[in-house]
Design an enzyme around this catalytic site. Structure first.
Site, PDB file in Angstrom:
ATOM      1  N   SER A   1     -11.145 -12.643  10.486  1.00 61.97           N
ATOM      2  CA  SER A   1     -10.644 -12.247   9.170  1.00 61.97           C
ATOM      3  C   SER A   1     -10.723 -10.729   9.077  1.00 61.97           C
ATOM      4  CB  SER A   1     -11.486 -12.871   8.052  1.00 61.97           C
ATOM      5  OG  SER A   1     -12.799 -12.320   8.047  1.00 61.97           O
TER       6      SER A   1
ATOM      7  N   HIS B   1       4.608  -5.202  -0.449  1.00 61.78           N
ATOM      8  CA  HIS B   1       5.546  -4.533   0.444  1.00 61.78           C
ATOM      9  C   HIS B   1       6.836  -5.336   0.536  1.00 61.78           C
ATOM     10  CE1 HIS B   1       1.981  -2.454   2.680  1.00 61.78           C
ATOM     11  NE2 HIS B   1       2.315  -1.836   1.561  1.00 61.78           N
TER      12      HIS B   1
END
Length: 1092
Positions: free
Chosen positions: A780, A751
């Site tokens: 996580s 991105h």
């Protein structure tokens, strides 16, 4: 990726070329570049000032704070510079955590000046505009400029004046320098805007009595603006961050990416590492890297990369073979692992992309086994089951250990398996096939009673949608809390028929009363109607050329879904916002320049329009509305229960990861209430906080999930909202990109906005801040689903969420094309072809790729052999075909075919009509004797007739011998075309029995009359029979069949077409008028009683 760093030399070149200022900019273009290949003598010839001036030398490799690191040689003569370069060139150097080799240096004139002449200036982009930082004390010891520099914001679309600069920035500058600095800073800012810089820092900027000197410079430009700035930029080279080499494979993939509408990225981190990734999706690729690093694999992670946006099979093959070639270069004592992962695709055909990967695996099966590579695969999306089947099959046939998993397995579970942290299941449970468009009738999944009822049973209430109030003059318009309802109508910009059909199918399974797509806009065609399906029946959706027309005729539309390209998205979006009925715009395109996006945001804020995107798949509100391809195909819509609302709302950046969230939330809760992917750009049209606040104010939402990302500071606004009590609903949040802090050099993720420019923008810092603020933050991504489930179970336990029984949605028929793709149906093909295949990356003639045709120099004869006879003909055969085409190309304007072409041309007809007019005269009496001659002579020869017997029989039967006789040529005036061909055949053909037979017939016929020669048609006919029978490429039956079906006449048709076209062009060039045949060339024969 948008903002890319450029070298200091490139930045200064742009500045010297294009800055417009009254300040005298000194030392323009006075710089020299030195590498390992530099010839010093030639360098001094090109830059004679090197011999006469004091110099400065420094590495030009994106290294920050070179002065403090002792990496600048100052006030040196040329021998001193040479010694300095020699002592540093190709030397390994540590800069922060990055270890790299110095190999590119910049030499410039040394500028004598006082410390008081040094200033600091920096321009950088932000969402709200561009900031100018200025400090009156520049240089090596400038310190923390963020804390002490003067700061001026230039809002988006505003202009900067010298008065503003003087007032806001130059308070501590002496009077005599204010004018020069103000003029320079305004010129610098205008340059920054015009050339689409995103960051431009000069330190120090030296101002003396002579003018302005730009000593050190660092800059980034918006690479997506290349199509706008190409003329000024030229071919820009983007150097890699210091500490990372520029590999040719990276350049190769970057080139593939530039030529493709898909996204293909590759960064090599450690080519000797044992853990390699090939991940689909910009967000998913970051998540996999995070998980590898979380499990202790950072030192063994070999690469970062991603492929997304529906690349073709060939593009995926090229990408995969590049990675496989890198994996198999060096052995690792523990073997290697390749993780082929990805989230659940929205629109990419997984099976099609996997075919490219499978081809690459087959090509590299030997090296992969030799290097002990184990492959782990996890993927979901359209046709993923077929993709996984093919992948598993190639593992069995090649002997390469390939472990395959689908959406039933958590996205990153394969990382733990690959690294030995979790067991590999023998036979993982498989989800229902893409073909299963119906939910199990006995499904007992539950969903909240209130939202379930609201979605399907209650009529539209007055409070269902909250339209924004009209703003007073001078105030920004308020934006809607509810963007979509089950009555939302939209216009789709672009001819995206598959996306529209997906929206209509979603509407149907949600039991909407009407389709959500009211119309389409496509400027490249006239107004018309496009056919779609609404359940079982066909409907027509109007398509307009003009946005104005669409808006006027569909006043109930308040959403625009824009599939405009990156080049046209800005203009079409700005045009759309001139229509006050539009309240929400989704911009799908990736790669829109940031400056344009910020202008869109500014206008949208002023008009109260919510922007979703750019660079997004969109969003979805179960039971109500979906944007374009969001949520994938119907099987995923049904599997993730997106046809009715749940209690959980989410917002993410990534489109692929939003679909993964649909999957996770549907498996751990009662489902999604609404989900939005805001897009991966640095400046998304709407922010995390915009949507979190909407969800906070929406009664049906009971908990919120946010999937944040490295880069930017938007997540801190959520922390602030929780702290201030503005957000009271439970928020589960995880920011991806935690691996970035573990890498020694900067990595730009998939991105454009996924890059931390300061410590607070790292994913680790943001996760901790969210945790401290009271959000639910997992350890996580692996644990995200568990945390969502824990929070949801708590809400069920305390009665906030009351589950309700599931109700199956209505059935939607599958499209024929997709059913065929899945192998569910079969149908006889309408056509069969065996000569050409244009479906792949490369055109194929009879099994031979077009590149091979040219590489082999097959020529026109060779191509004709492939397309007509499906064979590679011998070289002499190809030459003979080309000679036949040449000799039959034309025979003057008097013959009937050419005559007809000329008459037609002079009547003003077009090329095709004239050519057809000439071709239609070809037959047995003109040009069509090749086939007939070949058949007659072959039959006589094969039956054992002597030439004399053949001639006598034809005379007795009253038939002409085709190919014998000529109007002009005779035995005494031979046709040179025939002679040329005869010489070639005798020298090159293995045998010429048919030709010899025809020549013996000619001896008999010319003894009767000298012009009864074997003419060019007859010669080509019999010689071609010899060619087919003796070249070794055909059986006798095949050779006879080609004669029988008329292939030989094709030689004359093809050859003579060249001549006919020539006559057409000749008549047009000569500007000949309409042809009228003269009376004196016509014999008028009328009946006697008429003439009397």
């Amino acid at each position: 990726m948008s903002a890319k760093a450029i070298s200091e030399q490139t930045g200064k070149e742009f500045l010297y070329k294009y800055i417009c200022t009254a300040a005298a900019v000194q030392n323009r273009f006075r710089y020299a570049n030195v590498t390992t290949e530099t010839d010093w003598e030639r360098l001094t010839q090109e830059h004679p000032w090197l011999l006469t001036e004091k110099l400065v030398v420094k590495p030009d490799q994106l290294i920050k704070r070179r002065g403090k690191l002792g990496l600048v040689g100052i006030n040196l003569d040329l021998p001193g510079v040479q010694d300095w370069v020699k002592s540093h060139l190709m030397k390994e150097t540590m800069v922060a955590k990055a270890k790299g080799v110095l190999k590119n240096f910049l030499i410039e004139p040394f500028v004598e000046h006082a410390q008081s002449d040094e200033f600091y200036v920096c321009v950088y982009a932000a969402r709200e505009g561009d900031y100018i930082l200025f400090h009156h004390e520049g240089g090596v010891e400038v310190g923390d400029v963020d804390a002490k520099a003067e700061r001026l914001l230039v809002p988006v679309d505003d202009k900067l004046s010298e008065e503003q600069v003087t007032e806001k920035l130059l308070a501590h500058v002496s009077e005599e320098k204010k004018g020069v600095l103000a003029s320079f800073i305004v010129g610098l800012f205008n340059l920054y805007e015009d050339l689409y810089f995103t960051y431009l820092e000069i330190n120090p900027l030296v101002v003396t009595g002579d003018g302005v000197y730009v000593l050190d410079m660092a800059a980034k430009i918006d690479a997506t603006a290349d199509y706008i700035c190409k003329a000024k930029w030229g071919d820009v080279e983007f150097p890699p961050p210091f500490g990372r080499e520029a590999y040719p494979e990276e350049a190769y993939i970057a080139d593939l990416d530039a030529k493709s509408g898909a996204s293909l990225k590759l960064t090599l981190l450690n080519p000797r590492g044992r853990i390699w990734t090939m991940v689909a999706g910009g967000g998913a690729s970051v998540v996999y890297s995070d998980t590898i690093c979380d499990l202790g694999g950072v030192d063994e992670l070999a690469n970062y990369g991603e492929y997304s946006g529906a690349p073709s099979e060939q593009q995926t093959y090229d990408y995969a073979k590049t990675i496989l070639s890198l994996i198999t270069r060096e052995k690792h004592p523990q073997g290697k692992v390749l993780i082929i992962g990805g989230s659940i695709a929205n629109f990419t055909n997984v099976a099609a992309t996997f075919k490219g990967i499978v081809r690459a695996i087959k090509d590299y099966q030997g090296p992969l086994k030799e290097h002990e590579v184990t492959i782990f695969v996890r993927r979901g999306g359209p046709n993923y089951q077929e993709g996984l089947r093919v992948m598993g099959e190639v593992g069995k046939t090649t002997g390469i250990p390939i472990h395959v998993f689908g959406t039933e397995t958590h996205m990153t579970a394969i990382v733990g398996m690959a690294m030995g942290h979790r067991p590999i299941p023998n036979q993982p449970p498989m989800d229902a096939h893409t073909a299963n468009f119906l939910l199990n009738a006995g499904c007992n999944a539950v969903t909240p009673a209130n939202t379930r009822t609201a979605s399907f049973s209650e009529p539209k209430s007055a409070g269902e949608a909250t339209p924004p109030k009209k703003p007073k003059a001078g105030f920004q318009a308020a934006k809607a809390t509810t963007l979509f309802s089950r009555h939302t109508k939209s216009i789709v910009w672009g001819m995206q028929t598959r996306a529209v059909q997906g929206m209509l199918d979603f509407d149907y399974v949600c039991s909407r009363d009407e389709p959500s797509v009211a119309a389409m806009v496509y400027p490249f065609t006239g107004d018309h109607k496009q056919k779609f399906y609404w359940g079982h029946k066909e409907i027509l959706v109007p398509v307009y050329k003009s946005m104005d027309d669409a808006m006027k005729k569909h006043s109930d539309v308040d959403v625009l879904i824009s599939f405009a390209s990156l080049r046209s998205a800005f203009d079409s979006t700005m045009e759309t916002m001139q229509h006050p009925q539009i309240r929400t715009i989704a911009i799908i395109a990736e790669g829109i320049p940031e400056a344009q996006t910020r202008k869109i945001i500014k206008t949208a804020d002023e008009k109260g329009v919510t922007i979703i995107g750019p660079a997004t798949v969109g969003g979805i509100k179960p039971g109500c509305f979906k944007i374009g391809n969001t949520g994938g195909m119907l099987d995923n819509i049904l599997a993730s229960k997106l046809y009715r609302p749940g209690s959980v709302a989410y917002v993410s950046r990534s489109g692929g990861m939003s679909n993964e969230l649909n999957n996770i939330i549907s498996r751990t809760t009662d489902g999604v209430y609404e989900g939005v992917a805001i897009g991966g750009d640095r400046y998304p049209g709407s922010t995390f906080m915009d949507h979190v606040l909407r969800y906070q104010d929406t009664p049906g939402v009971q908990m919120i999930v946010v999937l944040g990302e490295i880069g930017g500071t938007e997540e801190y606004r959520i922390c602030q909202g929780i702290g201030e009590g503005r957000i009271t609903k439970p928020v589960v949040c995880w920011c991806i990109g935690t691996c970035a802090t573990m890498f020694s050099s900067e990595v730009q993720f998939g991105h454009a906005g996924a890059c931390a420019n300061q410590a607070s923008e790292t994913a680790v810092a943001k996760n901790q801040a969210l945790r401290d603020a009271g959000a639910y933050v997992p350890k996580s991504f692996d644990e995200l689903g568990d945390v969502i489930k824990t929070v949801y179970d708590g809400l069920v336990a305390n009665g906030t969420i009351v589950p309700a029984q599931e109700v199956p949605p209505p059935t939607v028929p599958m499209d024929y094309s997709w059913a065929r793709e899945l192998g569910l149906i079969r149908k006889p093909a309408s056509f069969m072809t065996s000569i050409c295949d244009e479906r792949g990356q490369e055109l194929i003639y009879a099994g031979m790729p077009i590149t091979e045709v040219f590489k082999e120099e097959m020529g026109l004869g060779g191509v004709l052999g492939l397309l007509w006879f499906q064979r590679r003909l011998p070289r002499y055969a190809c030459q003979f075909i080309e000679m036949c085409l040449m000799v039959t190309a034309d025979h003057g304007p008097a013959v009937s075919g050419a005559h007809n072409t000329i008459v037609c041309a002079r009547a003003g007809k077009d090329l095709i009509s004239c050519l057809t007019s000439g071709l239609l005269t070809i037959g047995d009496r003109f040009g069509g004797a090749l086939d007939a001659a070949a058949k007659q002579f072959s039959k006589a020869f094969d039956s054992g007739m002597l030439p004399m017997e053949f001639v006598n029989k034809m005379k007795k039967d009253g038939k002409l011998i085709m190919g014998i006789g000529h109007r002009v040529k005779s035995i005494n005036n031979p046709d040179m075309r025939v002679q040329i061909l005869k010489d070639f055949v005798k020298q090159n053909f293995p045998a010429s029995q048919m030709l010899d037979y025809a020549l013996n017939v000619e001896k008999i016929t010319t003894s009767k009359k000298p012009n009864l020669i074997l003419n060019v048609d007859g010669f080509i006919g019999v010689a071609f029979v010899d060619l087919l029978r003796t070249c070794g490429g055909f059986t006798r039956d095949e050779a006879d069949e080609f004669v029988e079906i008329g292939s030989l006449n094709g030689i004359f048709v093809l050859g003579r077409s060249m001549g006919f076209i020539g006559h057409y062009l000749d008549q047009k060039r000569l500007k000949q008028g309409l042809y009228r045949h003269p009376w004196d060339d016509i014999s008028y024969v009328l009946p006697e009683h008429m003439s009397m």
